[in-house]
Structures are given as structure tokens and as C-alpha cells.
Design an enzyme around this catalytic site. Structure first.
Site, PDB file in Angstrom:
ATOM      1  N   LYS A 112      43.813  53.697  27.203  1.00 37.69           N
ATOM      2  CA  LYS A 112      43.541  52.152  26.830  1.00 37.69           C
ATOM      3  C   LYS A 112      42.136  52.162  27.469  1.00 37.69           C
ATOM      4  O   LYS A 112      41.923  52.191  28.688  1.00 37.69           O
ATOM      5  CB  LYS A 112      44.660  51.232  27.219  1.00 37.69           C
ATOM      6  CG  LYS A 112      44.093  49.963  27.054  1.00 37.69           C
ATOM      7  CD  LYS A 112      45.072  48.962  27.667  1.00 37.69           C
ATOM      8  CE  LYS A 112      44.263  48.264  28.936  1.00 37.69           C
ATOM      9  NZ  LYS A 112      43.015  47.529  28.874  1.00 37.69           N
ATOM     10  N   GLU A 120      35.341  43.604  48.074  1.00 33.22           N
ATOM     11  CA  GLU A 120      34.620  44.286  46.871  1.00 33.22           C
ATOM     12  C   GLU A 120      33.980  43.388  45.858  1.00 33.22           C
ATOM     13  O   GLU A 120      34.846  42.536  45.386  1.00 33.22           O
ATOM     14  CB  GLU A 120      35.469  45.203  46.093  1.00 33.22           C
ATOM     15  CG  GLU A 120      34.580  46.364  45.050  1.00 33.22           C
ATOM     16  CD  GLU A 120      35.462  47.245  44.340  1.00 33.22           C
ATOM     17  OE1 GLU A 120      36.466  46.788  43.900  1.00 33.22           O
ATOM     18  OE2 GLU A 120      34.878  48.383  44.392  1.00 33.22           O
ATOM     19  N   CYS A 145      32.446  51.516  41.592  1.00 31.22           N
ATOM     20  CA  CYS A 145      33.401  51.642  42.643  1.00 31.22           C
ATOM     21  C   CYS A 145      32.800  52.226  44.141  1.00 31.22           C
ATOM     22  O   CYS A 145      33.209  51.722  45.056  1.00 31.22           O
ATOM     23  CB  CYS A 145      34.613  52.385  42.249  1.00 31.22           C
ATOM     24  SG  CYS A 145      34.154  54.036  41.473  1.00 31.22           S
ATOM     25  N   GLU A 160      42.261  55.595  40.788  1.00 33.12           N
ATOM     26  CA  GLU A 160      40.790  55.770  41.684  1.00 33.12           C
ATOM     27  C   GLU A 160      40.480  54.272  41.604  1.00 33.12           C
ATOM     28  O   GLU A 160      40.322  53.318  40.571  1.00 33.12           O
ATOM     29  CB  GLU A 160      39.823  56.258  40.395  1.00 33.12           C
ATOM     30  CG  GLU A 160      38.766  56.863  41.176  1.00 33.12           C
ATOM     31  CD  GLU A 160      37.670  55.884  40.915  1.00 33.12           C
ATOM     32  OE1 GLU A 160      37.109  55.106  41.769  1.00 33.12           O
ATOM     33  OE2 GLU A 160      36.871  56.124  40.170  1.00 33.12           O
TER      34      GLU A 160
HETATM   35  P1  NAP Z   1      41.324  45.534  36.458  1.00 30.82           P
HETATM   36  O1  NAP Z   1      41.896  44.369  35.941  1.00 30.82           O
HETATM   37  O2  NAP Z   1      41.869  46.548  37.341  1.00 30.82           O
HETATM   38  O3  NAP Z   1      40.815  46.584  35.032  1.00 30.82           O
HETATM   39  C1  NAP Z   1      40.887  47.835  34.825  1.00 30.82           C
HETATM   40  C2  NAP Z   1      41.810  48.251  33.671  1.00 30.82           C
HETATM   41  O4  NAP Z   1      43.184  47.854  34.048  1.00 30.82           O
HETATM   42  C3  NAP Z   1      41.333  47.703  32.514  1.00 30.82           C
HETATM   43  O5  NAP Z   1      41.641  48.398  31.523  1.00 30.82           O
HETATM   44  C4  NAP Z   1      42.682  46.452  32.514  1.00 30.82           C
HETATM   45  O6  NAP Z   1      42.979  45.961  31.375  1.00 30.82           O
HETATM   46  C5  NAP Z   1      43.783  47.288  33.110  1.00 30.82           C
HETATM   47  N1  NAP Z   1      45.009  46.303  33.659  1.00 30.82           N
HETATM   48  C6  NAP Z   1      44.673  45.021  33.972  1.00 30.82           C
HETATM   49  N2  NAP Z   1      45.904  44.730  34.356  1.00 30.82           N
HETATM   50  C7  NAP Z   1      46.819  45.550  34.270  1.00 30.82           C
HETATM   51  C8  NAP Z   1      48.213  45.603  34.226  1.00 30.82           C
HETATM   52  N3  NAP Z   1      48.814  44.762  34.829  1.00 30.82           N
HETATM   53  N4  NAP Z   1      48.653  46.863  33.806  1.00 30.82           N
HETATM   54  C9  NAP Z   1      47.962  47.774  33.495  1.00 30.82           C
HETATM   55  N5  NAP Z   1      46.903  47.949  33.331  1.00 30.82           N
HETATM   56  C10 NAP Z   1      46.130  46.679  33.470  1.00 30.82           C
HETATM   57  O7  NAP Z   1      39.656  45.108  36.775  1.00 30.82           O
HETATM   58  P2  NAP Z   1      39.000  44.040  36.270  1.00 30.82           P
HETATM   59  O8  NAP Z   1      39.841  42.787  36.218  1.00 30.82           O
HETATM   60  O9  NAP Z   1      38.129  44.409  35.029  1.00 30.82           O
HETATM   61  O10 NAP Z   1      38.061  43.782  37.448  1.00 30.82           O
HETATM   62  C11 NAP Z   1      38.221  43.244  38.532  1.00 30.82           C
HETATM   63  C12 NAP Z   1      37.711  43.834  39.813  1.00 30.82           C
HETATM   64  O11 NAP Z   1      38.256  45.208  39.959  1.00 30.82           O
HETATM   65  C13 NAP Z   1      36.311  44.041  39.977  1.00 30.82           C
HETATM   66  O12 NAP Z   1      35.587  42.922  40.476  1.00 30.82           O
HETATM   67  C14 NAP Z   1      36.153  45.369  40.926  1.00 30.82           C
HETATM   68  O13 NAP Z   1      36.239  45.026  42.233  1.00 30.82           O
HETATM   69  C15 NAP Z   1      37.192  46.187  40.376  1.00 30.82           C
HETATM   70  N6  NAP Z   1      37.043  47.006  39.530  1.00 30.82           N
HETATM   71  C16 NAP Z   1      37.014  48.335  40.183  1.00 30.82           C
HETATM   72  C17 NAP Z   1      36.535  49.576  38.977  1.00 30.82           C
HETATM   73  C18 NAP Z   1      36.527  50.764  39.653  1.00 30.82           C
HETATM   74  O14 NAP Z   1      35.744  51.801  39.062  1.00 30.82           O
HETATM   75  N7  NAP Z   1      37.355  51.287  40.657  1.00 30.82           N
HETATM   76  C19 NAP Z   1      36.098  49.300  37.884  1.00 30.82           C
HETATM   77  C20 NAP Z   1      36.269  48.083  37.302  1.00 30.82           C
HETATM   78  C21 NAP Z   1      36.798  46.854  38.242  1.00 30.82           C
HETATM   79  P3  NAP Z   1      41.873  44.862  30.828  1.00 30.82           P
HETATM   80  O15 NAP Z   1      40.723  45.362  30.308  1.00 30.82           O
HETATM   81  O16 NAP Z   1      42.839  43.807  29.868  1.00 30.82           O
HETATM   82  O17 NAP Z   1      41.504  43.666  31.953  1.00 30.82           O
END
Ligand code: NAP
Ligand code: MG
Length: 495
Positions: free
Chosen positions: A186, A393, A296, A262
Site C-alpha cells: 500500500k 520529529e 527519517c 522503519e
Molecule cells: P504515517 O501515518 O506513519 O504514514 C505512513 C504509512 O502508514 C502510510 O501509508 C499511511 O497511510 C499508513 N498508515 C497510517 N495509519 C495506519 C494504520 N493505522 N495502520 C496501517 N497503516 C497506516 O505518516 P504520516 O501521517 O504520513 O506522517 C506523519 C509523520 O510521520 C511525519 O511528520 C513524520 O514525522 C513521520 N514520517 C516518517 C517517515 C519515515 O520515513 N520514517 C515517513 C513519513 C512520515 P496514509 O497514507 O493513509 O497516511
């Protein structure tokens, strides 16, 4: 098949918008779609099919059938060939993939091309591993023959973020498929498009149906369905630590599927007084502002030895002011917009929190322009360890800079975080480099460089930055399980 005709200054292409399941393009069972937004001008690019639990069920069934059938019978040599063919096709389509990535994510086109190149290199590298996964023979007693096999885990759910859409796609698919697993991946809701173009290349490369399934959708629906699915054997996730915890709970509450994560970071970048200052400034700048700070491993906590602190801050400000922020399709652009309104608002709220807490804005601290999610490169000084901007972060072009006294102090500050993804040391003293690198609790330590990831080198988190490793030989461990076969050669032991 549903498609949209998309166009940028340098490329035009037919954009698939469906779900890629069993090598076919389908609409979601419930017929839902969602809009994809261009973060540079806030316009809608197109809409794509949204996967719900029902579509996850269908994709998992396709992946299960492939795992038990065609893919299981495929030779390791052929798995390798298919991955290398996919890598070649990605390179042949680099202009289209990079343009799509810049349009959807907002990343600068030169960086987007770099991402596509690295994605292809990653797939090719894992293609090379496919026929080099070997077991062992272990002698125990003379009347026993024991061998240890490495076997694929099965159906792997993979959930990726929006900061490196095509690169994360390759990082996840490469080792999983090389090891003989099948995949339901996904993408992030903000950036589904490049993965769908690449899905067409999966079919063109000749992968059997069901081996790699790509779905667009929301984390709370499709992502949650993958993590809690009773027929998914393993889930691999990249994203926030909060969601990482949710995924682990879902795995624990369902079939105890294997989990690799990760997650985030708050990585320290330590500059010693004996460092080559020009070099250190370049890498510190790149360490935080590359990819608009949406990394990240971003070096968001910069600590400089007190004797060179004032000079360093001045020079760093001058360097950051030169970063070109603007149109992702301009070849000179270094920093494009943040990925979404949500991320833009989140980053601006951190900037406000820093100001309110009394930190000094050395440069930036504001929105850039009125359209698109652009934020000025921002450096805070006069920060204290307990400030929110030093602990959490931010995931944007925002960093904090502070002083340290000596080596012990640098190590203490470097480790003063619940995260442990990456860290860096800038010094010309080999002893300092090695001593500090050994003392830092982080999965990657860079010396006199930053963000220089390579597909041959493992990457992943200590502490709350994750479980398991991406890239290198280490990532194969995420996708293999060990089987012991013990054969009795002699007579029965007990009569
Ligand atoms: P996120 O919610 O952790 O999104 C990452 C992935 O997980 C997306 O595909 C997301 O779907 C999915 N996801 C969200 N909730 C889920 C659940 N309950 N069960 C399974 N999968 C789920 O990150 P974000 O909200 O886009 O960003 C928020 C913060 O996360 C950022 O500000 C940053 O600090 C951190 N982040 C870290 C990384 C990294 O490389 N480590 C990358 C992105 C973000 P959706 O697309 O619908 O959200
Ligand atoms: Mg999200």
C-alpha cells in the site's frame, strides 16, 4: 482500465489510476476513489481508486495463490532475472517516473531522477541476491544429518510513506521478492502515482500474476486491514513511530505476523572544532534540508563545538540562504514544497512552538509564497534540550543548533533522544571519529558526510526508530525464516 492523461513541462504519460491486483487493473469493490493533489500549486492532479478491506482481501488471496503456486516453483535464477528486468524498465522510463514523482510529491526533479536511479539500482542489487541465498549443513552427532534452510515467509504486507514514494517501493519489493515472497503493497495516500506506473512495468517485466500487488488507499482502512489480516505472514512498515506501534499491536492481536518497522528519528549531527568547516557546512545543510527535511534520518539536531560555534552558525546561515526553494520542475531547485497541507500545518506549528519557547530564529521561520506548501529553510538557535523542537520529529526544513564542550558532552547530547536511526560526526581526527561513532546509539553513523545511503549498506533504527534493517544483505533477513531439517541416519535410539 482507468487511466488519466498527465503532462508536465518535459513528459506526458498515461497514468494508471486503478488497483493493481493479480497483474490486472481493477476498480475497488466499493468503487471509491480519492483525489491526488499537486503540493506545488494545491490543484488536483487526478483521482485514484481507493482500496478498502474487501480489496485487501482480494489482493492477499492473489498473493497467497501466487506464493503457493507459480512463484514457489520459480527458480531463484529467474526471480533474479525478473528483478533485474524490472530495474532496466525503470531506468528506461526514468523521465516519466521522475516527472510523476515531482508532480505528486513536489520533490525537485533532479532529486526525483536520483530516486528513480537508486530504486532501479536497489532492485538490480536484490536481483543479484536471489540465487545466493544459502543454507548450511551442521554436524551434531555421527548418526545425524542436519541442514538449515532459509525459506521465504509467505505473503508480505508492505506499507510505505510519501517522502520517497518510488524509492521506498523498491526498498520494500526488492528483498521481499528476491527471497521468494509475494507482496501486497500500500502506497501513501499523498503519493500513489509513481508506484502505479511502476506496476505496469512489473507486468511488462514478466512477473507471474499475484506476486506483486499494488494498492492505493488510506492507512486507517487499507493499512489497518493489511496489519490485522489473518493471511498476511509478515508486515513491513515505514512511517511514523505512532503508526508503527499501531501496526505492531495489530500484528500481535491477529496472527502474530512478523513485523519490521522503519520509523522516525531526531538525528544528531556533531561538528568538532577540528572538522573541515566547508565540508561540514555542506553536509550539515544537505543533512537537514535535502528532500525538504522530509527524511527519517534528517540531521535535525546540530551540535557544534563551542570554540567554532559562532563562526559555524554564521556560515551555515549563509549556506542555507542559498538553497533554491521553488518550482520542483526547475533544474536549479533544491527544495520544493512540503507534501501536503497537513504536513505544512504540522511543520508551521513546530516553528511556532520553537518561537513561543524562546528559541531564536536565525533564518527562515515563515511560509514562502502564497500558493503551494513551501516553507523557508529554518534554523533555530538558543534552544534547550527540553524544547519540543529538540525532542520531536518535525519532518520539514527546520533544525536546531546548539553547542557542546568536548567529546563526552557531544556523545551525551547525541544520544539524548528516544530515537536511534542515524547520526553524524564531522572531525579530522580518526580517533574521535571512531570513538564517537562507536558510542552513538544509532543504526547508521556517517563520518564527514550525511544522508549518503547506499543499497549495499544496511539502514534501520536503534531504540524507537525501528525493528529490522532495510538494504544490504541484512534486509533479506526480514523476509526469510530459518528451517532446521534433522535426519536420523542410524538405528532408532530407543530400541
Ligand atoms: P504515517 O501515518 O506513519 O504514514 C505512513 C504509512 O502508514 C502510510 O501509508 C499511511 O497511510 C499508513 N498508515 C497510517 N495509519 C495506519 C494504520 N493505522 N495502520 C496501517 N497503516 C497506516 O505518516 P504520516 O501521517 O504520513 O506522517 C506523519 C509523520 O510521520 C511525519 O511528520 C513524520 O514525522 C513521520 N514520517 C516518517 C517517515 C519515515 O520515513 N520514517 C515517513 C513519513 C512520515 P496514509 O497514507 O493513509 O497516511
Ligand atoms: Mg498518514
Amino acid at each position: 482500465m482507468s487511466t488519466a492523461q498527465l503532462k508536465t513541462a518535459h513528459a506526458s504519460w498515461e497514468q494508471p489510476t486503478g488497483l493493481f491486483i493479480n497483474n490486472e487493473w481493477v476498480n475497488g469493490v466499493d468503487g471509491k476513489t480519492f483525489e491526488v493533489v499537486n503540493p506545488a500549486d494545491e490543484t488536483v492532479i487526478t483521482s485514484v481508486a481507493e482500496a478498502t478491506e474487501k480489496d485487501v482481501d482480494i489482493a492477499v488471496a492473489a498473493a497467497r495463490k501466487a506464493f503457493e503456486g507459480a512463484w514457489r516453483k520459480e527458480t531463484p535464477e529467474n526471480r533474479g532475472k525478473l528483478l533485474r528486468k524490472l530495474a532496466d524498465l525503470m531506468e528506461a522510463n526514468i523521465d516519466k517516473l521522475a516527472a510523476c514523482e515531482s508532480l505528486d510529491n513536489g520533490k525537485a526533479i533532479t532529486m526525483a531522477k536520483g530516486d528513480v536511479g537508486m530504486a532501479a539500482a536497489t532492485l538490480r542489487y536484490y536481483g543479484g541476491w536471489a540465487d545466493k541465498i544459502e543454507g548450511k549443513v551442521v554436524d551434531t552427532t555421527p548418526d545425524t544429518f542436519n541442514y538449515i534452510k532459509k525459506e521465504p515467509i509467505g505473503v508480505c504486507g508492505q506499507i510505505i510513506p510519501w517522502n520517497f514514494p518510488i524509492l521506498m517501493w523498491a526498498w520494500k519489493i526488492g528483498p521481499a521478492v528476491a527471497a521468494g515472497n509475494t507482496v501486497v503493497l500500500k502506497t501513501a495516500e499523498q503519493t500513489p502515482l509513481s508506484a502505479l506506473i511502476a506496476a505496469n512495468l512489473i507486468k511488462e517485466a514478466g512477473f507471474p500474476p499475484g506476486v506483486i500487488n499494488i494498492i492505493s488507499g488510506f492507512g486507517k482502512v487499507a493499512g489497518a486491514a493489511i496489519s490485522a489480516h489473518m493471511d498476511v505472514d509478515k508486515v513491513a512498515f515505514t512511517g511514523s513511530t505512532v503508526v508503527g506501534r499501531t501496526i505492531m499491536k495489530a500484528a500481535a492481536g491477529s496472527n502474530l505476523k512478523k513485523v519490521t518497522l522503519e520509523l522516525g528519528g531526531k538525528s544528531p549531527n556533531l561538528v568538532f572544532e577540528d572538522a573541515d568547516i566547508d565540508n561540514a557546512i555542506s553536509w550539515v545543510n544537505f543533512g537537514i534540508f535535502f528532500n525538504h527535511g522530509q527524511c527519517c534520518c534528517a540531521g535535525s539536531r546540530i551540535y557544534v563545538q563551542e570554540s567554532i560555534y559562532d563562526k559555524f552558525v554564521q556560515r551555515f546561515k549563509e549556506r542555507a540562504a542559498k538553497n533554491v526553494v521553488g518550482d520542483p520542475f526547475d533544474a536549479n531547485t533544491f527544495q520544493g514544497p512540503q507534501v501536503s497541507q497537513v504536513q505544512f500545518d504540522r511543520i508551521m506549528s513546530y516553528i511556532d512552538a520553537g518561537k513561543t519557547a524562546g528559541a531564536t530564529v536565525e533564518i527562515g521561520g515563515k511560509r514562502k509564497g502564497e500558493k503551494g506548501y513551501f516553507i523557508e529553510p529554518t534554523i533555530f538557535s538558543n534552544v534547550s534540550e527540553d524544547m519540543k523542537i529538540m525532542q520531536e520529529e518535525i519532518f520539514g526544513p527546520v533544525c536546531s543548533i546548539a553547542k557542546f564542550k568536548n567529546k563526552e558532552d557531544a556523545i551525551r547530547l547525541g544520544n539524548a533522544t528516544t530515537y536511534g536511526l542515524a547520526a553524524a560526526v564531522h572531525t579530522s581526527n580518526l580517533n574521535t571519529a571512531i570513538e564517537v561513532s562507536n558510542a552513538l546509539r544509532a543504526g547508521t553513523v556517517w563520518v564527514n558526510t550525511y544522508n549518503t545511503l547506499h543499497h549495499q549498506l544496511p539502514f534501520g533504527g536503534f531504540k524507537e526508530s525501528g525493528i529490522g534493517r532495510e538494504l544490504g544483505e541484512a534486509a533479506l533477513d526480514n523476509y526469510l525464516q530459518t528451517k532446521t531439517v534433522s535426519i536420523r541416519l542410524g538405528d532408532a535410539l530407543f530400541g
